[in-house]
Every structure is written in structure tokens, then in C-alpha cells.
Design a protein around this motif. Structure first.
Motif, mmCIF file in Angstrom:
data_model
loop_
_atom_site.group_PDB
_atom_site.id
_atom_site.type_symbol
_atom_site.label_atom_id
_atom_site.label_comp_id
_atom_site.label_asym_id
_atom_site.label_seq_id
_atom_site.Cartn_x
_atom_site.Cartn_y
_atom_site.Cartn_z
ATOM 1 N N PRO A 101 0.834 -1.210 0.000
ATOM 2 C CA PRO A 101 0.000 0.000 0.000
ATOM 3 C C PRO A 101 0.869 1.260 0.000
ATOM 4 O O PRO A 101 1.677 1.451 0.907
ATOM 5 N N ASP A 102 0.707 2.091 -1.006
ATOM 6 C CA ASP A 102 1.498 3.319 -1.124
ATOM 7 C C ASP A 102 0.919 4.137 -2.277
ATOM 8 O O ASP A 102 0.170 3.613 -3.105
ATOM 9 N N THR A 103 1.294 5.404 -2.336
ATOM 10 C CA THR A 103 0.885 6.219 -3.483
ATOM 11 C C THR A 103 1.759 5.846 -4.685
ATOM 12 O O THR A 103 2.830 5.249 -4.516
ATOM 13 N N ILE A 104 1.280 6.203 -5.864
ATOM 14 C CA ILE A 104 2.060 5.917 -7.080
ATOM 15 C C ILE A 104 3.436 6.579 -6.982
ATOM 16 O O ILE A 104 4.465 5.966 -7.270
ATOM 17 N N LEU A 105 3.423 7.837 -6.526
ATOM 18 C CA LEU A 105 4.678 8.591 -6.420
ATOM 19 C C LEU A 105 5.613 7.927 -5.403
ATOM 20 O O LEU A 105 6.826 7.825 -5.630
ATOM 21 N N GLY A 106 5.013 7.478 -4.295
ATOM 22 C CA GLY A 106 5.804 6.794 -3.259
ATOM 23 C C GLY A 106 6.454 5.536 -3.808
ATOM 24 O O GLY A 106 7.628 5.251 -3.532
ATOM 25 N N LYS A 107 5.696 4.793 -4.595
ATOM 26 C CA LYS A 107 6.234 3.554 -5.178
ATOM 27 C C LYS A 107 7.373 3.868 -6.155
ATOM 28 O O LYS A 107 8.403 3.195 -6.159
#
Lengths: 198, 170
Positions: A101-107
Motif C-alpha cells: 500500500p502506497d501512493t504511485i509517487l511513493g512507489k
């Protein structure tokens, strides 16, 4: 121990596993197409390192699609090293990141951070793979030129085996545990118990 | 988990595995046993399969796979063993984890060997792909999940007879 909460958390672990398994075909397919780029970069770095370590034996390292060619000083004799054998950490970690679980940017940020360690994994494999072939498979003349002792031959052998069997599968796991420690803490609170008390 | 202990156990066990005597006396017989079990399981639905040492062979079409280091589940077991040993728990809990982990890894490894055996008969390129890359990742993922489930199985409060006092992150 087998409370509803524990069973719920175990289900979370298995759900994560399921997501990784679903992402793996996608990431491995993508990896196949970008592999020439990974081989190119790996060969470029290896070409800067390997001749420095044994310039009297190794002349040149060059990419060849998904492989890396090691050209020796012995009449241009060369041998290929499959960079893919050491580079499957790239799609494996990507599948684990996409399943978390994470934001696209975080990934994207976390995967970008991982690129350097993942290239080091490939580099380890290529360097020890090359020295392994030179020390054990190209005959006495080449092996003697390397000036190896029994200790260095043991180190080459251990480094080669570690680089082939242990480091590529283990590195994504360790990177994921570090990058997604908050999520891993949710799944396994005890794993990070000391961190929480510090 | 104590990272230094994890790395020390990992490298020690892996180095031990590579020692010729250990390889001959333990790893090869164990690998032959894995081949025997895999052939035995496969023979439930394909009576033409036999094992011979570390080789699993089809008598029908001559296809054979040799189970090499990296395909016998030993490396994944070493990773799991290092993680379990490095984690603070009682020795009884660790032994339970090691036995359960061994069974789980080897069950999946048998699936790997049988699937690769049939994949080879279907398409050599897909066999190489699955053999060298995909299954390597799946087996270590299996070890990670087993480790997580084992840690979750441990009692919430550390008991007095644990063999270590501190816990650190992986």
C-alpha cells in the motif's frame, strides 16, 4: 494465539502474497523488454571496474542484448555472462512494491532508490561470474595469469555462488523490508519491536 | 531480529553447504531424496516418471531434469533458518519454525521441480525463464511468508526463557 485478530492479520499476509503473485507476470514481462538496458548499464560499470582489477587478463566488457561479453587479453577470446541470472531482483522487487500500500509517487520514489543496490547485485554477479570463468573454466594458462592463491580461488567460488544463489533473491526481500518497514510493522509488529521502544 | 546474527548464520551455513565433504555427504543425498519424492509425487498422475540419483526422468520420452544446487530448496532453507535463529524466541519455538519452514519450502520445491519437468517438455525457453528467474523469486518469497507467519505465531509477550534479551529490526 489463534485469535480472530491473528487470523485477520494472517489473511493480510496472504493477501499481500497474492498481490505479489499477480504482479509478477507483469513485472517480469516488462523486465524482459528493459533487460538490454540493464545489461548495457551493467556492462558499462563492469568495464570500468573489471579491467582495473585484472587488466592483464580482461581487455573489455561489452553488452550483447541481454548478455554481457567478457573479452580477454588472450587472442580476443571472449565468453558471455548472462546478466539476467543476476538481474531478476529488478522485477521481483517491483512486484513487491506494487503489491504494497502506497501512493504511485511513493512507489516510484522507493523503486528509484532501489535501482543502485539492484545494479550492485548484477555487478557482483558479473564480476564474480567473470572471475569464476577465468579461474576455473578457461584452462591453466588463464588461471595462472590471474595469480590466484587457494584463498582467492575460495573467495571467487564463494562470491560466485553467493552472487548466483543468494544475493539476487535475498536483496529484494531486504530492500522491501527496509522501504516498507511501516507496512511490514503492520503485518509483523514483533519484527520491529526494538525500533518502537527506541 | 539481530541482523549481525542473521548475516553470520547465513554466510556460515552457505559456506558449509559449499564444502565438498558436506556437499557429498549431505547435500547430494538430500537432493537425491528430493528427486525421489518429486518423481514419486509425479508418478501419481504419470507412471512413466522415475528418479535416478539427482535426475528425474520420463521413460516415455526420455526427458530428464538434473536437480542442481539452487533447485533443492537448501538456499531458501538457509535464509529462513538464519532469520529464525537470529530472531528472539525460545529454542522450542525456533525448532518448530525450522521444521514447519522446511516442510513448507520443500512442498513448494516439489511443485517447482514437477512444474519445471513438464515445462521443459513443452517449451525449453519457458523452462529456462521459469527455472532461472521466476521460481528463484517464488521460493524465497515462500521463505519470507513462512517467516512472517512464524513470527506472528509467536506469543505476543516474550517469555523469560528466551535466549536473547534484545530485538532489532531486520
Amino acid at each position: 494465539m489463534n485469535t480472530n485478530k491473528t487470523q485477520h492479520k494472517n489473511a493480510d499476509v496472504l493477501a499481500f502474497l497474492g498481490k505479489v503473485l499477480l504482479w509478477m507476470p507483469v513485472t517480469f514481462a516488462l523486465w524482459y523488454f528493459v533487460m538490454p538496458g540493464i545489461a548495457f548499464v551493467s556492462a558499462f560499470i563492469a568495464d570500468a571496474i573489471l579491467p582495473l582489477m585484472a587488466d592483464h587478463v580482461i581487455k573489455l566488457i561489452e553488452p550483447n542484448e541481454r548478455e554481457i561479453n567478457v573479452v580477454t587479453q588472450f587472442g580476443g577470446q571472449s565468453f558471455p555472462i548472462s546478466a539476467m541470472n543476476y538481474a531478476y531482483s529488478f522485477p521481483f522487487l517491483l512486484a513487491m512494491i506494487l503489491a504494497s500500500p502506497d501512493t504511485i509517487l511513493g512507489k516510484i520514489k522507493k523503486y528509484a532508490i532501489s535501482i543502485i543496490p539492484l545494479f550492485l547485485v548484477v555487478l557482483w554477479g558479473v564480476v564474480f561470474g567473470a572471475f569464476g570463468v577465468l579461474a576455473f573454466h578457461l584452462g591453466q594458462e588463464v588461471a595462472q595469469q590471474l595469480n590466484t592463491t587457494s584463498t582467492t580461488r575460495l573467495i571467487i567460488s564463494l562470491g560466485f555462488q553467493l552472487g548466483k544463489l543468494m544475493i539476487p533473491p535475498l536483496t529484494p526481500i531486504i530492500l522491501w523490508l527496509y522501504l516498507y518497514r511501516d507496512y511490514a510493522r503492520e503485518l509483523v509488529p514483533r519484527l520491529f519491536q526494538k525500533d518502537e521502544t527506541e | 531480529m539481530r541482523l549481525s546474527v542473521f548475516l553470520m548464520v547465513l554466510v556460515t551455513l552457505f559456506t558449509l553447504e559449499l564444502i565438498p565433504f558436506v556437499h557429498e555427504a549431505i547435500i547430494l543425498p538430500f537432493t537425491s531424496f528430493v528427486a525421489y519424492i518429486s518423481a514419486g509425487v509425479a508418478s501419481f498422475f504419470d507412471s512413466t516418471i522415475q528418479s535416478e540419483g539427482i535426475i528425474m526422468r520420463s521413460l516415455a520420452n526420455g526427458t530428464a531434469v538434473k536437480i542442481m544446487p539452487g533447485c533443492n530448496g537448501v538456499e531458501a532453507m538457509i535464509c529462513l533458518a538464519a532469520a529464525i535463529i537470529a530472531f528472539t524466541a525460545t529454542w522450542k519455538q525456533k525448532i518448530i519454525g525450522l521444521i514447519a519452514g522446511f516442510i513448507a519450502i520443500q512442498l513448494l520445491n516439489i511443485v517447482r521441480i514437477i512444474s519445471l519437468f513438464y515445462l521443459l517438455q513443452w517449451n525449453k525457453e519457458w523452462f529456462e525463464w521459469a527455472h532461472l528467474y521466476v521460481w528463484q523469486a517464488l521460493i524465497i518469497l515462500d521463505a519470507l511468508i513462512i517467516f512472517i507467519l512464524w513470527v506472528r505465531w509467536l506469543p505476543a509477550e516474550p517469555s523469560d526463557d528466551m535466549d536473547g534479551k534484545s530485538e532489532q529490526m531486520a
